[in-house]
Every structure is written in C-alpha cells, then in structure tokens.
Design a protein around this motif. Structure first.
Motif, mmCIF file in Angstrom:
data_model
loop_
_atom_site.group_PDB
_atom_site.id
_atom_site.type_symbol
_atom_site.label_atom_id
_atom_site.label_comp_id
_atom_site.label_asym_id
_atom_site.label_seq_id
_atom_site.Cartn_x
_atom_site.Cartn_y
_atom_site.Cartn_z
ATOM 1 N N PHE A 38 0.851 -1.196 0.000
ATOM 2 C CA PHE A 38 0.000 0.000 0.000
ATOM 3 C C PHE A 38 0.880 1.237 0.000
ATOM 4 C CE2 PHE A 38 -2.609 3.300 2.004
ATOM 5 C CZ PHE A 38 -3.765 3.203 1.241
ATOM 6 N N ARG A 39 0.731 2.091 -0.986
ATOM 7 C CA ARG A 39 1.530 3.307 -1.102
ATOM 8 C C ARG A 39 0.979 4.357 -0.153
ATOM 9 N NH1 ARG A 39 2.463 3.856 -7.607
ATOM 10 N NH2 ARG A 39 2.897 1.653 -7.964
ATOM 11 N N GLN A 40 1.850 4.892 0.689
ATOM 12 C CA GLN A 40 1.405 5.860 1.685
ATOM 13 C C GLN A 40 2.531 6.831 2.005
ATOM 14 O OE1 GLN A 40 0.393 3.275 4.898
ATOM 15 N NE2 GLN A 40 2.505 2.840 5.419
ATOM 16 N N LEU A 41 2.162 7.959 2.580
ATOM 17 C CA LEU A 41 3.123 8.950 3.035
ATOM 18 C C LEU A 41 2.924 9.149 4.525
ATOM 19 C CD1 LEU A 41 2.744 11.568 0.177
ATOM 20 C CD2 LEU A 41 4.566 9.876 0.447
ATOM 21 N N THR A 42 3.985 9.482 5.217
ATOM 22 C CA THR A 42 3.919 9.748 6.647
ATOM 23 C C THR A 42 3.637 11.229 6.856
ATOM 24 O OG1 THR A 42 5.557 8.018 6.999
ATOM 25 C CG2 THR A 42 5.182 9.550 8.808
ATOM 26 N N VAL A 43 2.632 11.542 7.662
ATOM 27 C CA VAL A 43 2.293 12.930 7.942
ATOM 28 C C VAL A 43 3.506 13.616 8.563
ATOM 29 C CG1 VAL A 43 0.812 14.454 9.292
ATOM 30 C CG2 VAL A 43 -0.144 12.427 8.219
#
Length: 68
Positions: A38-43
């Motif tokens: 799952f492609r995600q970014l860290t806040v």
C-alpha cells in the motif's frame, strides 16, 4: 495524506497553493510503501515531488511523482 486515504495534499515553499496528491503517484521504490504494498506517506515527513499545473478537486497543482 490521511491514514488509509487515497489522496491528500502536500505543501512546499515556492508553490502558491497546496499540491494535490493521489496514492498512485507515490514512487513504489520509496519508503512510502507500507505493508501489502500500500503506497502511503507519513504525515510531517519530508518528501520530494514533481508537479504539473492542473485543476484537480479545487487545487491548482497536481503531483505526478512523489517519494518519501
């Protein structure tokens, strides 16, 4: 990007508006890929991105590639 959201925004100096981001633009080779691919970014994480001028959901910039 919000947790488990497919879209979000990033902000950077030099841009007049926030930049619209879709998860599919997150580079699969970056640290922004979580469990199960799952492609995600860290806040709050620092990211690098390439943009294009576009009208997307009320934003004037759209990311076409982003890495964390």
């Amino acid at each position: 990007m919000a947790r488990r959201s497919r879209l979000g925004v990033v902000e950077a100096p030099g841009f007049d508006d926030p930049v619209w981001v879709h998860y599919s633009m997150v580079d699969p080779g970056s640290r922004g890929v979580g469990p199960g691919g799952f492609r995600q970014l860290t806040v709050g994480a620092e990211v690098e991105f390439t943009v294009e001028r576009a009208e997307q959901d009320g934003f004037h910039w759209r990311a076409v590639r982003i890495t964390e």
